[in-house]
Design an enzyme around this catalytic site. Sequence first.
Site, PDB file in Angstrom:
ATOM      1  CG  HIS A 102      -5.423  -2.423  -0.456  1.00  0.00           C
ATOM      2  ND1 HIS A 102      -4.643  -1.978  -1.503  1.00  0.00           N
ATOM      3  CD2 HIS A 102      -4.948  -1.779   0.643  1.00  0.00           C
ATOM      4  CE1 HIS A 102      -3.758  -1.106  -1.068  1.00  0.00           C
ATOM      5  NE2 HIS A 102      -3.915  -0.979   0.239  1.00  0.00           N
ATOM      6  CG  ASP A 131      -6.313  -2.890  -4.434  1.00  0.00           C
ATOM      7  OD1 ASP A 131      -7.174  -2.233  -3.814  1.00  0.00           O
ATOM      8  OD2 ASP A 131      -5.115  -2.913  -4.110  1.00  0.00           O
ATOM      9  CB  SER A 141      -0.971  -0.034   1.184  1.00  0.00           C
ATOM     10  OG  SER A 141      -2.003   0.910   1.016  1.00  0.00           O
TER      11      SER A 141
END
Length: 725
Positions: free
Chosen positions: A702, A670, A596
């Site tokens: 994600h 995602d 991330s």
Amino acid sequence: MSKNIMLWLCICVLSVLYAQNLTLEDIYHPQKKIKLSSSIPSVTWLNDQEYLQLDFDGKVATWYVHNVKNEQKTLFYSAEKMSAAFAALPGITKAQAQNIARRSHAFNSDKSAVLVSAFNDLFYYKLNSEKAIRLTQTAKRETVAHFSPDGAFVSFIQDNDLYIVDIATQHVRSLTKGGGENLFNARLDWVYQEEIYGRGNFKGYWWSPDGTKIAYLQLNETPVNKFTVVDHIPYRGELEVTSYPKAGDPNPSVRLGVINVAGGSTTWIDTFKYEAQAFLIVQVGWLPDSERVYYKLQNREQTWLDFNIAQSGSGKSTTVLRETSSAWVRVNEAPIWLADDQFLWCSDRSGFKHLYLYKTDGKLIKQLTTGEWEIKRVYGYDEKHQRIYFSANKDSSIADHSYYTDIKSSTIEKLTLFAGNHRVSFSKGFSYFFDYWSNVTTPTQLRLYDNSGKEVKKIAVAKVENLRKYKWGKTQFHKVKTRDGFVMDALMIKPVNFDATKKYPVFCYTYSGPHAPSVRDSWRGSQYLWHQMLAQKGYIIWICDNRTASARGMKYTWQVYRNFGELELRDLEDGLTWLKKKPFVDSTRIGMWGWSYGGYMTSYALTNSKSFKIGIAGAPVTDWRDYDSVYTERYMAMPQNNTQGYLKSSPTQHAKNLHGNLLIIHGTMDDNVHLQNTIQFIYELQKANKKFSLMLYPRSRHGVRRPSQRYHLYQLMTDFVINNL
């Protein structure tokens, strides 16, 4: 020497001689992984003297009531009775009823009844009774269901409208109308749940304390652009279309209304003075009198925050106070209401989050805490002793402790003593608290204390027999100064059988995002074990928190404003400068990985630095124009107002400068950091004739959560590190 001591020494020596290495199968294999430590039982407070504990005997999970005073343990409710009650309902089999009885449930306020969502309908069960009640029976699904404060009603969302059902009569009524694809009544959209009210929390309504009214948000998605995520696995593919406002694009418009549970039209709260500009309503709640609603409202770029109180009957609104900063204003906890129209307020105005006491007319009475440390969480106000309980990093920058302050004297007392991280939960009257304690090498332990900090009992300690049979690299914390004097926290795991005369490669982990530290003196589970596995293979593991990620105070986090990447990388490289001076570090073999924001930071580092031989970028943002408006504009402002900042911060814009061996990983579905980020990045890498590796995980969001894919992911990353670093 006694025989017992000799026996103990022999056991210690044998455990070292015959200790084994961790394997990937031990940590992640879907079938072969080992339960390396036992779990801590679920506990929750029933009142000020009793708590519930969920005990599992290997087959059935059972709730028991524990009395703190007399230490009695009694059955909370009969799962057999509950199962029989549900099995008596039409259309529910005995097996299905047993499954319902064994679940975790949503309790009413006094925990005398539960709300069950099953088969696309809602059910009510009064504990230890003979009968379950089916509250709804439609083909449509009810979501975001909650009890009213008095437990007489259940509220829920259906087709983006708010409904209530009377438990006694099962009569269902719609409180709002007009909800649909683009109009969300009392239900949050993607960006509001993700960035404002908390990931997974779609609840956009709030019951008044007396249960007669509900305040709710109405979100209009009409101006918001759609984004399509594709599931490529079905033969013809399936599309998932979501309203997703990117940085600089239109946000959903929002308004706040109040409706009487008895029926009638909505009273809209007066926000007219803000309507010449886009705004966000970032927190809503009720005052104790059930006549006034409070709400926090921010401008789009979140450079200020207004705290408003409105009359629920007329909608008339008054601004109590405004928070501003040189960068953005963080949304802190809800106010805590005291007697005489006073309230406790958290603010970062000094650069550090502290407590203030206010009157509802906006008059500041006093600042209650101060110093170059910050409050992490406020647990509540003990009216009897006039104490405020909170957690803070006052005594450790890498671990939270719990404290209380006297509201009159402002003296601060520490409640938790063990070094390491503490997460606590207070009883209803603040007489006792649970303390979940761990440190970086010790899985969580659960103890019960009274409000003076005296231990009452040890509830559970995670059993770690399986951990003891493995070899472990030594874990150490360090303080590292940046070139301008900021002291960063860092963690090092040395290789097993470390030899200071040898040189070792370094594998760094980072997140680096604003106010999100990675260096913590707390148990981190499987990721820590994977890092230990790499240490067993001869790698130094290095984690260093750049100043803006440190959570030391907003004074340091605000320094990233309008310019992602540059300061974070400079700090991380200052950490490497310190590390490279160690004679046992091979400065030519340094790698980095992250997910991330950490994936972004890895991509940015390998396109803006020559310090790293390899990098693994998981789900990276590669151009902040691709990310959602609320998160991105908080830190970067709108692209229209910060063009150069967005260009400078984008790995995609610097793809031609890639240095080192980069592995990019992304889930194809995602819905947070879209795959588009990776596609745009690799397109520029290809145009610049840069070599890289890519792995996609179909149907993953994600995070890569499916056990088989997760095992594959960590095998992939392990092989990449071993083969390239």
